[in-house]
Scaffold this motif. Structure first.
Motif, PDB file in Angstrom:
ATOM      1  N   HIS A  73       2.771  -0.325   5.590  1.00 24.89           N
ATOM      2  CA  HIS A  73       1.491  -0.900   6.000  1.00 24.89           C
ATOM      3  C   HIS A  73       0.393  -0.262   5.154  1.00 24.89           C
ATOM      4  O   HIS A  73       0.616   0.723   4.462  1.00 24.89           O
ATOM      5  N   TYR A  74      -0.790  -0.816   5.243  1.00 24.53           N
ATOM      6  CA  TYR A  74      -1.903  -0.319   4.428  1.00 24.53           C
ATOM      7  C   TYR A  74      -2.161   1.167   4.643  1.00 24.53           C
ATOM      8  O   TYR A  74      -2.585   1.861   3.725  1.00 24.53           O
ATOM      9  N   ARG A 130      -1.906  -0.911  -2.441  1.00 27.05           N
ATOM     10  CA  ARG A 130      -2.348  -1.814  -1.364  1.00 27.05           C
ATOM     11  C   ARG A 130      -1.992  -3.268  -1.686  1.00 27.05           C
ATOM     12  O   ARG A 130      -1.561  -4.019  -0.812  1.00 27.05           O
ATOM     13  N   LYS A 131      -2.167  -3.664  -2.946  1.00 29.29           N
ATOM     14  CA  LYS A 131      -1.808  -5.029  -3.356  1.00 29.29           C
ATOM     15  C   LYS A 131      -0.303  -5.247  -3.206  1.00 29.29           C
ATOM     16  O   LYS A 131       0.132  -6.313  -2.766  1.00 29.29           O
ATOM     17  N   GLU A 172       0.448  -5.586   0.493  1.00 31.86           N
ATOM     18  CA  GLU A 172       0.016  -6.896   0.974  1.00 31.86           C
ATOM     19  C   GLU A 172       1.022  -7.974   0.590  1.00 31.86           C
ATOM     20  O   GLU A 172       1.417  -8.804   1.425  1.00 31.86           O
ATOM     21  N   ALA A 173       1.465  -7.966  -0.645  1.00 33.61           N
ATOM     22  CA  ALA A 173       2.452  -8.957  -1.105  1.00 33.61           C
ATOM     23  C   ALA A 173       3.756  -8.832  -0.326  1.00 33.61           C
ATOM     24  O   ALA A 173       4.362  -9.838   0.061  1.00 33.61           O
ATOM     25  N   LEU A 178       4.160  -7.566   2.730  1.00 34.04           N
ATOM     26  CA  LEU A 178       3.953  -8.004   4.114  1.00 34.04           C
ATOM     27  C   LEU A 178       3.970  -9.531   4.212  1.00 34.04           C
ATOM     28  O   LEU A 178       4.513 -10.091   5.165  1.00 34.04           O
ATOM     29  N   HIS A 179       3.411 -10.202   3.212  1.00 32.10           N
ATOM     30  CA  HIS A 179       3.456 -11.671   3.182  1.00 32.10           C
ATOM     31  C   HIS A 179       4.900 -12.146   3.018  1.00 32.10           C
ATOM     32  O   HIS A 179       5.315 -13.108   3.666  1.00 32.10           O
TER      33      HIS A 179
END
Length: 190
Positions: free
Chosen positions: A16-17, A51-52, A55-56, A58-59
């Motif tokens: 997670h972030y 972070r990027k 995010e990718a 998690l998507h």
């Protein structure tokens, strides 16, 4: 939060972030070790790049198309393991991984792969799991062999890094070849 305890010291966690700074610091401390194998390390210049990535991933997880988990030893981030994109038509995915050098040779990655294999076959319903490794990466190549994978062939000149082409060995394991859990309790990933 997604977490799977492998043993008293080792667990896998969906990143997670909140993990971005810790992951970046780990990559930065191990830059010379990781750069030998992974081109993405040069592009990882700050925690924003992590972070990027998170995010990718998690998507991808939300779309049921694989996932990436941090490897934590005694609550410290030491590497990563992933199910890459899933081909749901053939029920096939591949595992990718990396570990900091201080923790290599201790069976950690083999245990983490065993947990993902169990999850892939027993929870996700995959029929085949692959692991690919550069032909010159003997440590990485030893893991699938320990886990009962078969060497299926060599992909010639499939990666280009440091002004050189590299071959990759493909290892495969079918669901009906999987022997199941060993003495280590692996269970599904929740």
């Amino acid at each position: 939060m997604f977490k799977h305890q492998i043993n008293g010291q080792l667990d896998l966690r969906l990143l997670h972030y909140c993990h971005a700074d810790e992951v970046y610091e780990c990559v930065d401390r191990n830059r010379s070790h990781l750069e030998r194998w992974f081109p993405w390390v040069k592009l990882t210049t700050d925690s924003g790049a992590i972070r990027k990535f998170i995010e990718a991933e998690l998507h991808r997880y939300a779309k049921n198309n694989g996932f990436s988990a941090g490897i934590f030893y005694e609550d410290r981030y030491i590497g990563n393991i992933s199910f890459h994109d899933v081909n749901w038509n053939t029920k096939l995915s591949s595992i990718g991984y990396w570990l900091v050098s201080d923790y290599e040779g201790k069976g950690i990655m083999t245990s983490c792969c065993r947990a993902l294999i169990h999850h892939g076959f027993e929870v996700m319903g995959l029929n085949k799991i692959e692991i690919r490794a550069r032909t010159d990466n003997n440590r990485s190549r030893a893991i699938p062999l320990k886990l009962g994978f078969r060497e299926e062939g060599i992909l010639r000149s499939v990666s280009y890094y440091h002004d050189e082409y590299y071959d990759h060995v493909v290892y495969g394991l079918l669901r009906d070849e999987w022997k199941g859990a060993s003495d280590e309790a692996v269970g599904g990933l929740n």
